[in-house]
Design a protein around this motif. Structure first.
Motif, PDB file in Angstrom:
ATOM      1  N   VAL A  99       0.860  -1.184   0.000  1.00  0.00           N
ATOM      2  CA  VAL A  99       0.000   0.000   0.000  1.00  0.00           C
ATOM      3  C   VAL A  99       0.896   1.234   0.000  1.00  0.00           C
ATOM      4  CG1 VAL A  99      -1.817   1.271   1.210  1.00  0.00           C
ATOM      5  CG2 VAL A  99      -1.766  -1.227   1.329  1.00  0.00           C
ATOM      6  N   VAL A 100       0.518   2.228  -0.796  1.00  0.00           N
ATOM      7  CA  VAL A 100       1.235   3.505  -0.839  1.00  0.00           C
ATOM      8  C   VAL A 100       0.308   4.571  -0.263  1.00  0.00           C
ATOM      9  CG1 VAL A 100       2.379   5.221  -2.283  1.00  0.00           C
ATOM     10  CG2 VAL A 100       2.490   2.793  -2.919  1.00  0.00           C
ATOM     11  N   PHE A 101       0.800   5.250   0.780  1.00  0.00           N
ATOM     12  CA  PHE A 101       0.045   6.326   1.417  1.00  0.00           C
ATOM     13  C   PHE A 101       0.635   7.672   1.020  1.00  0.00           C
ATOM     14  CE2 PHE A 101      -0.538   2.721   4.251  1.00  0.00           C
ATOM     15  CZ  PHE A 101      -1.898   2.771   4.530  1.00  0.00           C
ATOM     16  N   ASN A 102      -0.231   8.628   0.753  1.00  0.00           N
ATOM     17  CA  ASN A 102       0.174  10.016   0.527  1.00  0.00           C
ATOM     18  C   ASN A 102       0.219  10.681   1.893  1.00  0.00           C
ATOM     19  OD1 ASN A 102       0.057   9.699  -2.312  1.00  0.00           O
ATOM     20  ND2 ASN A 102      -2.158   9.925  -2.199  1.00  0.00           N
ATOM     21  N   ILE A 103       1.373  11.221   2.230  1.00  0.00           N
ATOM     22  CA  ILE A 103       1.580  11.808   3.563  1.00  0.00           C
ATOM     23  C   ILE A 103       1.854  13.303   3.411  1.00  0.00           C
ATOM     24  CG2 ILE A 103       3.050  11.768   5.632  1.00  0.00           C
ATOM     25  CD1 ILE A 103       1.441   9.192   5.327  1.00  0.00           C
ATOM     26  N   GLY A 104       1.302  14.082   4.305  1.00  0.00           N
ATOM     27  CA  GLY A 104       1.579  15.518   4.311  1.00  0.00           C
ATOM     28  C   GLY A 104       1.121  16.222   3.056  1.00  0.00           C
ATOM     29  N   GLY A 105      -0.117  15.969   2.655  1.00  0.00           N
ATOM     30  CA  GLY A 105      -0.644  16.615   1.459  1.00  0.00           C
ATOM     31  C   GLY A 105       0.049  16.165   0.190  1.00  0.00           C
ATOM     32  N   ASN A 106       0.457  14.897   0.168  1.00  0.00           N
ATOM     33  CA  ASN A 106       1.106  14.275  -0.992  1.00  0.00           C
ATOM     34  C   ASN A 106       2.544  14.772  -1.201  1.00  0.00           C
ATOM     35  OD1 ASN A 106       1.042  12.307  -2.978  1.00  0.00           O
ATOM     36  ND2 ASN A 106       0.309  13.696  -4.541  1.00  0.00           N
ATOM     37  N   LYS A 107       3.106  15.415  -0.195  1.00  0.00           N
ATOM     38  CA  LYS A 107       4.499  15.845  -0.278  1.00  0.00           C
ATOM     39  C   LYS A 107       5.441  14.664  -0.043  1.00  0.00           C
ATOM     40  CE  LYS A 107       7.653  19.379   1.409  1.00  0.00           C
ATOM     41  NZ  LYS A 107       7.848  20.492   2.343  1.00  0.00           N
TER      42      LYS A 107
END
Length: 97
Positions: free
Chosen positions: A56-64
């Motif tokens: 699984v790939v998570f976008n963290i910090g507004g996709n930063k």
């Protein structure tokens, strides 16, 4: 969920302090989650990318930032495989890292 290894997250936010709050928030939420399938992850994180074989790939910090994990749903365990900037993520193969 049991998360292995928070140390990887900490090492990253020491070099990227802007990621700390978002990674700590993700860790707290994931630790208390009871995901038994990819659908459970998507229900909580609609922007997560579900890959094959439990990745699984998570976008963290507004996709930063990007966080790649492998989830063993049977044993409720999350293995941190990669955490990095969006640019660093573009240089890896999330399926094999």
């Amino acid at each position: 969920m049991r998360i292995i290894a928070k140390k990887t997250l900490k090492e990253f936010w020491l070099t990227e302090p802007g990621a700390q709050a978002a990674l700590e928030a993700w860790h707290a939420e994931a630790k208390h989650a009871e995901w038994s399938s990819p659908a459970d992850v998507k229900a909580h994180y609609a922007t997560a990318s579900i890959l094959k074989d439990g990745r699984v790939v998570f976008n963290i910090g507004g996709n930063k930032y990007r966080l790649v994990v492998w989830i063993n749903y049977e044993f409720f365990t999350i293995y941190v495989r990669f955490v990095g900037t969006h640019q660093e993520y573009d240089d890896i193969d999330a399926q094999t890292i």
